[in-house]
Structures are given as C-alpha cells and as structure tokens.
Design a protein around this motif. Sequence first.
Motif, mmCIF file in Angstrom:
data_model
loop_
_atom_site.group_PDB
_atom_site.id
_atom_site.type_symbol
_atom_site.label_atom_id
_atom_site.label_comp_id
_atom_site.label_asym_id
_atom_site.label_seq_id
_atom_site.Cartn_x
_atom_site.Cartn_y
_atom_site.Cartn_z
ATOM 1 N N GLN A 148 -32.835 50.953 -79.872
ATOM 2 C CA GLN A 148 -31.455 50.492 -79.723
ATOM 3 C C GLN A 148 -30.865 50.934 -78.386
ATOM 4 N N VAL A 149 -31.200 52.143 -77.954
ATOM 5 C CA VAL A 149 -30.742 52.625 -76.646
ATOM 6 C C VAL A 149 -31.261 51.700 -75.546
ATOM 7 N N GLU A 150 -32.523 51.307 -75.636
ATOM 8 C CA GLU A 150 -33.082 50.392 -74.642
ATOM 9 C C GLU A 150 -32.389 49.027 -74.688
ATOM 10 N N LYS A 151 -32.062 48.563 -75.880
ATOM 11 C CA LYS A 151 -31.369 47.283 -76.009
ATOM 12 C C LYS A 151 -29.970 47.373 -75.398
ATOM 13 N N ILE A 152 -29.267 48.462 -75.659
ATOM 14 C CA ILE A 152 -27.942 48.668 -75.070
ATOM 15 C C ILE A 152 -28.057 48.664 -73.548
ATOM 16 N N ALA A 153 -29.049 49.362 -73.017
ATOM 17 C CA ALA A 153 -29.250 49.410 -71.565
ATOM 18 C C ALA A 153 -29.501 48.007 -71.013
ATOM 19 N N ARG A 154 -30.322 47.224 -71.712
ATOM 20 C CA ARG A 154 -30.605 45.847 -71.258
ATOM 21 C C ARG A 154 -29.323 45.021 -71.235
ATOM 22 N N LEU A 155 -28.534 45.117 -72.280
ATOM 23 C CA LEU A 155 -27.278 44.362 -72.327
ATOM 24 C C LEU A 155 -26.330 44.784 -71.214
ATOM 25 N N ARG A 156 -26.275 46.066 -70.936
ATOM 26 C CA ARG A 156 -25.419 46.551 -69.850
ATOM 27 C C ARG A 156 -25.922 46.046 -68.502
ATOM 28 N N LEU A 157 -27.235 46.061 -68.300
ATOM 29 C CA LEU A 157 -27.794 45.567 -67.046
ATOM 30 C C LEU A 157 -27.553 44.069 -66.884
ATOM 31 N N GLU A 158 -27.638 43.324 -67.985
ATOM 32 C CA GLU A 158 -27.388 41.879 -67.911
ATOM 33 C C GLU A 158 -25.959 41.581 -67.485
ATOM 34 N N SER A 159 -25.039 42.499 -67.767
ATOM 35 C CA SER A 159 -23.659 42.278 -67.337
ATOM 36 C C SER A 159 -23.463 42.661 -65.863
ATOM 37 N N LEU A 160 -24.417 43.409 -65.297
ATOM 38 C CA LEU A 160 -24.321 43.859 -63.921
ATOM 39 C C LEU A 160 -25.166 43.064 -62.944
ATOM 40 N N LEU A 161 -26.244 42.462 -63.434
ATOM 41 C CA LEU A 161 -27.225 41.820 -62.553
ATOM 42 C C LEU A 161 -27.624 40.449 -63.077
ATOM 43 N N PRO A 162 -28.143 39.592 -62.183
ATOM 44 C CA PRO A 162 -28.677 38.308 -62.643
ATOM 45 C C PRO A 162 -29.961 38.538 -63.433
ATOM 46 N N GLU A 163 -30.297 37.557 -64.238
ATOM 47 C CA GLU A 163 -31.507 37.619 -65.069
ATOM 48 C C GLU A 163 -32.790 37.568 -64.240
ATOM 49 N N SER A 164 -32.800 36.686 -63.241
ATOM 50 C CA SER A 164 -34.024 36.517 -62.458
ATOM 51 C C SER A 164 -33.659 36.281 -60.992
ATOM 52 N N HIS A 165 -34.684 36.167 -60.179
ATOM 53 C CA HIS A 165 -34.507 35.990 -58.731
ATOM 54 C C HIS A 165 -33.841 34.670 -58.411
#
Length: 165
Positions: A148-165
């Motif tokens: 769950q911690v990893e999922k939270i981190a992924r969701l937070r990163l998705e709000s900060l960065l684009p998904e792909s190049h």
Amino acid sequence: MDRADFVQRFGGVFEHSPFIAERAFDAGMIDEPLTALDVHDAMAAMFRTSSPEERLGVLRAHPDLAGRLAIAGELTEDSRREQAGAGLDRLTAEEHQRFTELNAEYVEKFGFPFIVAVKGLTKDDILATFETRIANGRDQEFDTACQQVEKIARLRLESLLPESH
C-alpha cells in the motif's frame, strides 16, 4: 536535475522518508526525462531493498486514518488531500469513534498504523478493508502495508510527473 533538487521534490513521496529518494538518486536509477513510472520503479526498488527496520520506520511515518494528526491539522499536504478525498474529514461522531478504536487496536497488534491507498475509496470501503485486514497475521499485514505504501507513492508521483516520455 541534481540530487538536492530531486530529494526536495520527491523526498516526501514515501511519507517522511527522504532516504528512499536519496538512495534511488545515488544508485544512478534516476534518468531524465522523469516519468512517474520510472521514478516509482527506482524508488520502490530502494524501498524493497531497505532493511525490515527501515521499512517499518516508513510504515510508522504514516498517520492514522482520521486520527489525531488529521484533527489537529498536522498531516502532510498529500495525506490531508488523500484523506479528504475519501471523506475521512467528514466522519460522523460514530464513524470517528470506530476509526479511533480500530486505529488503536491495529497499532497495538501490528506496531504500525493501518495503511491503505485511499484514492478512489469511500470511508465505508476503507472501514470494511480495515475490519478485514485487522484479522491478518503480522507478516501478511506487514507485506500488505508495504504494498500500500508503494501504491500511495505511485499515486503521488502520478500527480507530480507525466506517465511516460
């Protein structure tokens, strides 16, 4: 992006645990252009290879859901936004009491707070998950909390960065 900038921007993605961002950067795992997937993969790898004590520290850095930090307005901005999005800032007195009881029981049993990625969940979903997971054994719950911690981190990163190049 240099190390200081990277850690400044992403050090809080794993709650109050900038060492994960530092290790990912130091290991040469961070390449530009930054994407949510690439940064998450690098940081999750550092989290997974951390010692059990370090991972426990990351778990313990998370706040109780609808707990005293939320009431006192002392959550990180990410945690506040995530909990509010799930309606945890609008609990009835009875719901709040149930969360308080479950939080105390869970921490006593497992030694870390209940962690669930709340995005997309309602307070009823969260309560049902809480009541199911509290019956788990410690090893199973430690693994689930880390996922769950990893999922939270992924969701937070998705709000900060684009998904792909």
